[in-house]
Design an enzyme around this catalytic site. Structure first.
Site, PDB file in Angstrom:
ATOM      1  N   LYS A 150      34.428  45.514  46.504  1.00  0.00           N
ATOM      2  CA  LYS A 150      34.148  44.084  46.261  1.00  0.00           C
ATOM      3  C   LYS A 150      35.424  43.330  45.887  1.00  0.00           C
ATOM      4  O   LYS A 150      35.728  42.293  46.478  1.00  0.00           O
ATOM      5  CB  LYS A 150      33.126  43.932  45.123  1.00  0.00           C
ATOM      6  CG  LYS A 150      33.030  42.525  44.574  1.00  0.00           C
ATOM      7  CD  LYS A 150      32.046  42.417  43.430  1.00  0.00           C
ATOM      8  CE  LYS A 150      32.651  42.394  42.052  1.00  0.00           C
ATOM      9  NZ  LYS A 150      33.223  41.158  41.543  1.00  0.00           N
ATOM     10  N   ASN A 151      36.156  43.859  44.910  1.00  0.00           N
ATOM     11  CA  ASN A 151      37.270  43.069  44.393  1.00  0.00           C
ATOM     12  C   ASN A 151      38.461  43.032  45.347  1.00  0.00           C
ATOM     13  O   ASN A 151      39.339  42.177  45.202  1.00  0.00           O
ATOM     14  CB  ASN A 151      37.666  43.546  42.989  1.00  0.00           C
ATOM     15  CG  ASN A 151      36.608  43.135  41.959  1.00  0.00           C
ATOM     16  OD1 ASN A 151      35.758  42.281  42.235  1.00  0.00           O
ATOM     17  ND2 ASN A 151      36.635  43.755  40.790  1.00  0.00           N
ATOM     18  N   CYS A 179      30.889  36.309  36.428  1.00  0.00           N
ATOM     19  CA  CYS A 179      30.257  36.959  35.294  1.00  0.00           C
ATOM     20  C   CYS A 179      30.788  36.361  34.002  1.00  0.00           C
ATOM     21  O   CYS A 179      31.969  36.041  33.877  1.00  0.00           O
ATOM     22  CB  CYS A 179      30.544  38.450  35.326  1.00  0.00           C
ATOM     23  SG  CYS A 179      29.578  39.291  36.577  1.00  0.00           S
ATOM     24  N   ARG A 190      37.598  33.074  29.922  1.00  0.00           N
ATOM     25  CA  ARG A 190      38.335  33.639  31.062  1.00  0.00           C
ATOM     26  C   ARG A 190      39.395  32.631  31.500  1.00  0.00           C
ATOM     27  O   ARG A 190      39.205  31.893  32.466  1.00  0.00           O
ATOM     28  CB  ARG A 190      37.362  34.012  32.188  1.00  0.00           C
ATOM     29  CG  ARG A 190      36.422  35.140  31.770  1.00  0.00           C
ATOM     30  CD  ARG A 190      35.553  35.635  32.875  1.00  0.00           C
ATOM     31  NE  ARG A 190      36.266  36.404  33.868  1.00  0.00           N
ATOM     32  CZ  ARG A 190      35.663  37.089  34.844  1.00  0.00           C
ATOM     33  NH1 ARG A 190      34.350  37.098  34.929  1.00  0.00           N
ATOM     34  NH2 ARG A 190      36.367  37.758  35.731  1.00  0.00           N
ATOM     35  N   ASP A 236      35.468  47.662  34.202  1.00  0.00           N
ATOM     36  CA  ASP A 236      34.283  47.432  35.030  1.00  0.00           C
ATOM     37  C   ASP A 236      33.354  48.651  35.083  1.00  0.00           C
ATOM     38  O   ASP A 236      32.282  48.582  35.686  1.00  0.00           O
ATOM     39  CB  ASP A 236      34.693  46.999  36.451  1.00  0.00           C
ATOM     40  CG  ASP A 236      35.354  45.630  36.447  1.00  0.00           C
ATOM     41  OD1 ASP A 236      35.192  44.899  35.449  1.00  0.00           O
ATOM     42  OD2 ASP A 236      36.040  45.300  37.430  1.00  0.00           O
ATOM     43  N   ARG A 290      25.341  40.863  43.557  1.00  0.00           N
ATOM     44  CA  ARG A 290      26.665  40.279  43.789  1.00  0.00           C
ATOM     45  C   ARG A 290      27.683  41.357  44.136  1.00  0.00           C
ATOM     46  O   ARG A 290      28.673  41.084  44.816  1.00  0.00           O
ATOM     47  CB  ARG A 290      27.162  39.569  42.523  1.00  0.00           C
ATOM     48  CG  ARG A 290      26.476  38.267  42.234  1.00  0.00           C
ATOM     49  CD  ARG A 290      27.093  37.623  41.023  1.00  0.00           C
ATOM     50  NE  ARG A 290      28.547  37.635  41.172  1.00  0.00           N
ATOM     51  CZ  ARG A 290      29.417  37.400  40.201  1.00  0.00           C
ATOM     52  NH1 ARG A 290      28.990  37.116  39.005  1.00  0.00           N
ATOM     53  NH2 ARG A 290      30.708  37.427  40.428  1.00  0.00           N
TER      54      ARG A 290
HETATM   55  N1  EPU Z   1      43.872  36.512  31.204  1.00  0.00           N
HETATM   56  C1  EPU Z   1      44.582  35.525  30.568  1.00  0.00           C
HETATM   57  N2  EPU Z   1      45.121  34.511  31.320  1.00  0.00           N
HETATM   58  C2  EPU Z   1      44.966  34.433  32.661  1.00  0.00           C
HETATM   59  C3  EPU Z   1      44.240  35.456  33.319  1.00  0.00           C
HETATM   60  C4  EPU Z   1      43.704  36.489  32.554  1.00  0.00           C
HETATM   61  O1  EPU Z   1      44.731  35.555  29.360  1.00  0.00           O
HETATM   62  O2  EPU Z   1      45.478  33.490  33.287  1.00  0.00           O
HETATM   63  C5  EPU Z   1      43.295  37.621  30.409  1.00  0.00           C
HETATM   64  C6  EPU Z   1      41.771  37.653  30.487  1.00  0.00           C
HETATM   65  O3  EPU Z   1      41.198  36.791  29.534  1.00  0.00           O
HETATM   66  C7  EPU Z   1      41.476  39.126  30.240  1.00  0.00           C
HETATM   67  C8  EPU Z   1      42.676  39.840  30.851  1.00  0.00           C
HETATM   68  O4  EPU Z   1      43.702  38.853  30.978  1.00  0.00           O
HETATM   69  O5  EPU Z   1      41.441  39.379  28.866  1.00  0.00           O
HETATM   70  C9  EPU Z   1      42.430  40.466  32.211  1.00  0.00           C
HETATM   71  O6  EPU Z   1      41.953  39.487  33.127  1.00  0.00           O
HETATM   72  P1  EPU Z   1      42.195  39.606  34.696  1.00  0.00           P
HETATM   73  O7  EPU Z   1      42.886  38.373  35.138  1.00  0.00           O
HETATM   74  O8  EPU Z   1      42.827  40.919  34.989  1.00  0.00           O
HETATM   75  O9  EPU Z   1      40.708  39.593  35.262  1.00  0.00           O
HETATM   76  P2  EPU Z   1      40.150  38.832  36.527  1.00  0.00           P
HETATM   77  O10 EPU Z   1      41.172  38.807  37.589  1.00  0.00           O
HETATM   78  O11 EPU Z   1      39.528  37.561  36.107  1.00  0.00           O
HETATM   79  C10 EPU Z   1      39.300  40.987  37.705  1.00  0.00           C
HETATM   80  C11 EPU Z   1      37.990  41.483  38.248  1.00  0.00           C
HETATM   81  C12 EPU Z   1      37.053  41.798  37.109  1.00  0.00           C
HETATM   82  C13 EPU Z   1      37.706  42.825  36.185  1.00  0.00           C
HETATM   83  C14 EPU Z   1      39.096  42.352  35.744  1.00  0.00           C
HETATM   84  C15 EPU Z   1      39.860  43.395  34.948  1.00  0.00           C
HETATM   85  C16 EPU Z   1      37.828  40.381  40.365  1.00  0.00           C
HETATM   86  C17 EPU Z   1      37.149  39.347  41.202  1.00  0.00           C
HETATM   87  N3  EPU Z   1      37.420  40.468  39.111  1.00  0.00           N
HETATM   88  O12 EPU Z   1      38.986  39.809  36.952  1.00  0.00           O
HETATM   89  O13 EPU Z   1      35.918  42.394  37.728  1.00  0.00           O
HETATM   90  O14 EPU Z   1      36.912  43.024  35.039  1.00  0.00           O
HETATM   91  O15 EPU Z   1      39.882  41.997  36.885  1.00  0.00           O
HETATM   92  O16 EPU Z   1      40.022  44.561  35.680  1.00  0.00           O
HETATM   93  O17 EPU Z   1      38.682  41.105  40.842  1.00  0.00           O
HETATM   94  C18 EPU Z   1      33.684  42.980  37.994  1.00  0.00           C
HETATM   95  O18 EPU Z   1      33.959  43.396  39.121  1.00  0.00           O
HETATM   96  O19 EPU Z   1      32.589  43.217  37.411  1.00  0.00           O
HETATM   97  C19 EPU Z   1      34.659  42.163  37.287  1.00  0.00           C
HETATM   98  C20 EPU Z   1      34.350  41.357  36.298  1.00  0.00           C
END
Ligand code: EPU
Length: 425
Positions: free
Chosen positions: A18-19, A113, A118, A304, A395
């Site tokens: 998915k990701n 989610c 975020r 995850d 999803r």
């Molecule tokens: N963060 C910041 N600033 C930013 C971006 C992130 O402080 O600009 C913080 C977040 O608050 C969090 C940490 O950095 O504490 C990690 O966030 P990350 O950006 O890595 O997460 P994401 O890209 O929003 C993706 C996956 C999530 C998964 C996370 C961590 C996708 C679409 N989503 O989210 O997947 O939990 O990486 O591995 O790739 C899921 O599949 O169920 C899911 C939620």
């Protein structure tokens, strides 16, 4: 609706990640020719992002259940502001992709989610260093403008972030000069996106390490690309096999991506046999032990898979402690497990789990992986568990009901008016 108590036995085939899919599909926007993407998971997040591209003018054709043909050439707007964009978090990858193509982007803020704040400050920091101004319109739409100058930059992320790494990579592929991302995320889907972009002619080195170097190119040619297997879907079936004390062969996986999960299951007493593209989880040999888990960015234990493993640990004798170090608030589902008789207390980022016995109850999926945890809990609980809000599960999990049925689970999808009304936001 799941009647628990049956150990899972047999084989299950994991779908595409998915990701990775939700990054690669927006990545096609950067291409100067049509692309074919294979091994796409059959999930609603893919349908949503494919429809967003279609709404922007792309020609998107579903060749079969797992293959999409996308011609991005007719896209003639740098705007994605429909309500559908808000429905999924990953639509913010359009910021990087549209900025890369048009040097401008206007995209609605993401949904997805809900587990605490975020932020996207690191994404915006990256775009800004590449020459883009950013405006927040009515608190709901981000507008980027780099029409005066769009160029590579040296970007150090203050936190390891999957989304920021992907978004800046997308923007940098066609930016003038070199972009260096430091403190980059290393998840398998980051490497997959880089491989996809490189196969089109991009120049990205270092994906999978914490420094990624991208030299901008002018033209990207069309490709046929197959998405990697879903590490988290695999981890979910591995946890389910262990929780039900069954023995399951999980096919179409990359064992290297599952190292943290396999070693945790071994520590619990499961037998894990790894093959080139399969893994066997055997939890029939001995009673399982309690363990502690700390979630970390890759190659650490994936956040995850945290809810699924908490569900598993509720079935294991003794006290296990889980430390969620990635997200502030990813224990909203715990109260649902407690309704099923789980003994879990949450203190900040720690969940303290006293293993015991689960009993069926009506529960709801509070987010995607929380929904996966409810499935696992339902599979082991005494009696019949009703899970509502299953649109969250759909999803991210392809054909989840049939896959569990093929492993012998007593599970079926039942429509109630409330479930039909659930949204994916
Ligand atoms: N963060 C910041 N600033 C930013 C971006 C992130 O402080 O600009 C913080 C977040 O608050 C969090 C940490 O950095 O504490 C990690 O966030 P990350 O950006 O890595 O997460 P994401 O890209 O929003 C993706 C996956 C999530 C998964 C996370 C961590 C996708 C679409 N989503 O989210 O997947 O939990 O990486 O591995 O790739 C899921 O599949 O169920 C899911 C939620």
């Amino acid at each position: 609706m799941i009647t628990g108590g049956k150990p899972l036995f047999g084989e299950v085939t994991v779908s595409g990640a998915k990701n990775a899919a939700v990054a690669i599909i927006p990545g096609v926007v950067l291409c100067d020719e049509p692309c074919r993407i294979e091994n796409i998971p059959n999930i609603s997040d893919v349908t949503v992002i494919a429809n967003i591209l279609r709404d922007m003018g792309a020609m998107v054709r579903r060749v079969d259940k797992n293959t999409l043909d996308i011609d991005p050439r007719p896209i003639n707007t740098c705007e994605a502001t429909e309500d559908s964009v808000r429905k999924m978090r990953a639509s913010y990858y359009l910021l990087g992709a549209l900025l890369g193509r048009f040097h401008k982007a206007k995209v609605a803020l993401p949904g997805g989610c809900n587990f605490g704040v975020r932020p996207i400050d690191q994404h915006l920091k990256g775009f800004q260093l590449m020459g883009a101004s950013n405006d927040l319109i009515n608190g709901a739409i981000i507008e980027l403008d780099a029409s005066a100058s769009f160029h590579g930059a040296r970007i150090y992320f203050d936190t390891v972030s999957v989304g920021s790494t992907i978004n800046v990579m997308l923007a940098a592929v066609k930016a003038e000069g070199q972009t260096i991302i430091e403190n980059a995320a290393k998840e398998p889907h980051i490497v997959d996106l880089a491989n996809f972009l490189n196969s089109m002619g991009a120049n990205i080195r270092g994906a999978g390490t914490d420094v990624i170097k991208i030299r901008g190119v002018e033209y990207l040619h069309g490709v046929t690309y197959s998405i990697i297997p879903d590490q988290i879907e695999a981890g979910t079936y591995m946890a389910a096999a262990a929780a039900t004390r069954g023995k399951v062969t999980i096919r179409n996986i990359t064992p290297k991506h599952l190292e943290s999960i396999s070693s945790k299951l071994r520590e619990m007493g499961c037998e894990i046999d790894e093959y080139d593209e399969a893994v066997i989880v055997d939890a029939t040999q001995r009673p399982l032990n309690r363990v502690n888990i700390k979630t970390m960015p890759h190659p650490g234990f994936p956040t995850d898979c945290q809810p699924q493993f908490v569900a598993l640990l509720t079935t294991v004798k003794g006290t296990s402690i889980v430390n969620e170090s990635v997200w502030d608030n990813r224990y909203q589902y715990v109260s649902e497990l407690v309704r099923m008789g789980a003994n879990i207390s949450v203190e900040g980022r720690l969940a303290i789990i006293e293993g015991g016995h689960l009993t069926a109850a009506p529960v709801k999926a509070t987010d995607l992986r929380a929904g996966a945890a409810m499935l696992i809990a339902g599979l082991v609980a005494d009696g019949t568990t009703d899970i509502s809000n299953i649109s969250y599960i759909e999803r991210g999990y392809s054909d989840v009901v049939t896959k569990f049925q093929s492993l012998g689970a007593d599970i079926k999808k039942v429509y109630y008016p409330d479930n039909n009304a659930a949204t994916t936001a």
